[in-house]
Design an enzyme around this catalytic site. Structure first.
Site, PDB file in Angstrom:
ATOM      1  N   HIS A   1       0.827  -1.209   0.000  1.00  0.00           N
ATOM      2  CA  HIS A   1       0.000   0.000   0.000  1.00  0.00           C
ATOM      3  C   HIS A   1       0.863   1.262   0.000  1.00  0.00           C
ATOM      4  O   HIS A   1       0.481   2.267   0.604  1.00  0.00           O
ATOM      5  CB  HIS A   1      -0.984   0.006   1.191  1.00  0.00           C
ATOM      6  CG  HIS A   1      -2.206  -0.828   0.911  1.00  0.00           C
ATOM      7  ND1 HIS A   1      -3.259  -0.377   0.157  1.00  0.00           N
ATOM      8  CD2 HIS A   1      -2.507  -2.104   1.251  1.00  0.00           C
ATOM      9  CE1 HIS A   1      -4.182  -1.326   0.063  1.00  0.00           C
ATOM     10  NE2 HIS A   1      -3.744  -2.399   0.711  1.00  0.00           N
TER      11      HIS A   1
ATOM     12  N   GLY B   1      -5.320 -11.940  -3.895  1.00  0.00           N
ATOM     13  CA  GLY B   1      -4.268 -10.944  -3.684  1.00  0.00           C
ATOM     14  C   GLY B   1      -3.026 -11.239  -4.510  1.00  0.00           C
ATOM     15  O   GLY B   1      -1.935 -10.792  -4.169  1.00  0.00           O
TER      16      GLY B   1
ATOM     17  N   ASP C   1       1.342  -4.042  -9.542  1.00  0.00           N
ATOM     18  CA  ASP C   1       0.904  -5.319 -10.106  1.00  0.00           C
ATOM     19  C   ASP C   1       1.202  -5.408 -11.598  1.00  0.00           C
ATOM     20  O   ASP C   1       1.722  -6.417 -12.089  1.00  0.00           O
ATOM     21  CB  ASP C   1      -0.596  -5.511  -9.870  1.00  0.00           C
ATOM     22  CG  ASP C   1      -0.955  -5.404  -8.402  1.00  0.00           C
ATOM     23  OD1 ASP C   1      -0.029  -5.390  -7.570  1.00  0.00           O
ATOM     24  OD2 ASP C   1      -2.155  -5.326  -8.096  1.00  0.00           O
TER      25      ASP C   1
ATOM     26  N   TYR D   1     -10.156  -0.240  -0.650  1.00  0.00           N
ATOM     27  CA  TYR D   1      -8.884   0.145  -1.246  1.00  0.00           C
ATOM     28  C   TYR D   1      -8.878   1.647  -1.562  1.00  0.00           C
ATOM     29  O   TYR D   1      -7.946   2.373  -1.201  1.00  0.00           O
ATOM     30  CB  TYR D   1      -8.639  -0.679  -2.518  1.00  0.00           C
ATOM     31  CG  TYR D   1      -7.305  -0.415  -3.164  1.00  0.00           C
ATOM     32  CD1 TYR D   1      -6.186  -1.156  -2.804  1.00  0.00           C
ATOM     33  CD2 TYR D   1      -7.147   0.590  -4.124  1.00  0.00           C
ATOM     34  CE1 TYR D   1      -4.948  -0.914  -3.383  1.00  0.00           C
ATOM     35  CE2 TYR D   1      -5.927   0.840  -4.703  1.00  0.00           C
ATOM     36  CZ  TYR D   1      -4.831   0.086  -4.337  1.00  0.00           C
ATOM     37  OH  TYR D   1      -3.604   0.337  -4.911  1.00  0.00           O
TER      38      TYR D   1
HETATM   39  C1  GLA Z   1      -3.286  -3.938  -5.000  1.00  0.00           C
HETATM   40  C2  GLA Z   1      -3.006  -2.811  -5.990  1.00  0.00           C
HETATM   41  C3  GLA Z   1      -1.531  -2.439  -5.969  1.00  0.00           C
HETATM   42  C4  GLA Z   1      -1.039  -2.173  -4.550  1.00  0.00           C
HETATM   43  C5  GLA Z   1      -1.448  -3.306  -3.619  1.00  0.00           C
HETATM   44  C6  GLA Z   1      -1.118  -3.022  -2.182  1.00  0.00           C
HETATM   45  O1  GLA Z   1      -2.656  -5.119  -5.408  1.00  0.00           O
HETATM   46  O2  GLA Z   1      -3.377  -3.188  -7.294  1.00  0.00           O
HETATM   47  O3  GLA Z   1      -1.312  -1.301  -6.794  1.00  0.00           O
HETATM   48  O4  GLA Z   1      -1.482  -0.933  -4.085  1.00  0.00           O
HETATM   49  O5  GLA Z   1      -2.841  -3.584  -3.702  1.00  0.00           O
HETATM   50  O6  GLA Z   1       0.242  -2.935  -1.990  1.00  0.00           O
END
Ligand code: GLA
Length: 395
Positions: free
Chosen positions: A43, A132, A180, A230
């Protein structure tokens, strides 16, 4: 026994078979894009921080071919509804929901001036969804790579990742950071991807010690980032930075947060403490890993989890239980560090451990987690894999 990763060659064959069965077409283009696991730096990709993910050897594979029309017809392995939509026009959000990742990427290519011909495609995946592990980013990156094949063009990797991120923002309505899509696009075998999210520069860091194993434990508790948690966290960090009066989180110190604690107010003060602490932990972890200093690395992973649980509030009971089991196994049992990974609110933990003890650790994690929750988790080892790529015909 550790669960083995489904092999990419088999996935490619399954996608081609699906295309034949569903549309009576032979695959001329096959694209694969991996999911990711993040070792540390959670995050903070949308806070100019550092993150340290790697692309896992689990993929989304899209096999397809041009169909001579102006429509895309896309089916997937779960036998969900087939997506049919016009690709000669500007894209709209539509049903089925998963098709929006593809629609968003197609729009990104149209924005670059490409004319997209109609195509048929079949999608298979070995990335558990909602765990995740970035199955959405993998679907976006696989789509972008498939379109590169279809259009006989190659995008710069960074541009491709950013195009996919934009698709997620605009078509899936998740205001994600860059981690990601960067991990799925830039992944390399035996490399972690240390991303400086301020400069947008990914650095490939060696990770090839055979004595280390990364275990991913999917709690099987579903994780949906589009439900608002989020976006709310991201907003808290934006509010925090504005109150602190700084241009970037990289200019904020722990002392700044402490001094402005009451002014920031709860929960923004705790969110801010997480951001500043996690940036420091991630740079320290990268340095510790480079010198094989596991006594430093393990506690940094633990502190990251605690901060995500208490200050950022994105963990959940099941993630905490899984991390606690790994902590109890401890260094004596071969665990170096363990924490939740990814967006949170469910999903998976990542556990760095000694390879010789990985099978025993996986067995204990599974047994104790089931005992505590009544849920059978999915636990597997993963190694850094190749990022999004076209697979040569015939696999
Ligand atoms: C999700 C989002 C990423 C990142 C993570 C937390 O996977 O897509 O961009 O913010 O959460 O680290």
């Amino acid at each position: 026994m550790l669960q083995l990763n489904p092999n990419l060659t088999d996935l490619v064959a399954d996608a081609a078979a699906g295309l034949r069965q569903q549309f009576q077409m032979a695959a001329t283009i096959t694209a694969a894009a991996p999911g990711r696991v993040n070792l540390i730096g959670e995050h903070i990709d949308y806070c100019d921080g550092f993150v340290m993910p790697f692309a896992i050897d689990r993929y989304i594979v899209i096999a397809g071919c041009a169909n001579g029309t102006s429509q895309a017809r896309i089916a997937d392995w779960q036998d969900k509804e087939i997506a049919v939509f016009d690709v000669s026009q500007a894209q709209q959000i539509g049903a089925p929901k998963w098709s929006n990742y593809l629609r968003g990427v197609i729009q990104g290519f149209q924005d670059r001036g490409h004319h997209i011909p109609g195509f048929d495609a079949f999608i298979v995946s070995s990335i558990p969804g909602g765990a995740g592990l970035s199955s959405s980013a993998a679907l976006e990156c696989a789509t972008a790579t498939f379109l590169e094949g279809l259009l006989d063009t190659v995008l710069d990797t960074r541009e491709k990742a950013l195009l996919c991120q934009k698709a997620e923002h605009e078509f899936a309505k998740v205001p994600c950071g860059i981690m990601d899509q960067f991990a799925s696009a830039f992944g390399k075998p035996n490399r972690l991807i240390l991303i400086d999210c301020q400069s947008g520069e990914p650095e490939l860091v060696p990770f090839e010690n055979p004595d280390l194993t990364v275990l991913i434990s999917n709690t099987m508790v579903h994780h949906e980032l589009s439900d608002g948690g989020y976006a709310a966290r991201r907003k808290h960090t934006e509010d925090g930075l504005a109150i602190l009066g700084k241009a970037s989180w990289r200019e904020v110190t722990e002392a700044d947060v402490t001094a402005a604690w009451d002014q920031l107010g709860d929960p923004v003060n705790r969110r801010s403490r997480h951001v500043v602490g996690e940036i420091a932990r991630t740079t320290a972890a990268a340095a510790a890993l480079a010198r094989n200093d596991f006594d430093t690395l393990g506690p940094l992973m633990a502190a990251s989890h605690d901060s995500l649980r208490d200050d950022f509030e994105v963990s959940c009971t099941e993630l905490d239980i899984m991390v606690d089991i790994a902590r109890k196994i401890g260094r004596a049992g071969g665990v170096i560090g363990s924490r939740m990974t990814g967006g949170g609110f469910g999903g998976s933990t990542v556990t760095l451990c000694e390879s010789s003890k990985a099978a025993d650790i996986a067995a204990t994690l599974a047994a104790d987690y089931t005992k505590a929750t009544g849920i059978s988790p999915q636990i597997f080892a993963s190694r850094p894999a190749q990022g999004a790529h076209l697979v040569a015909a015939g696999g």
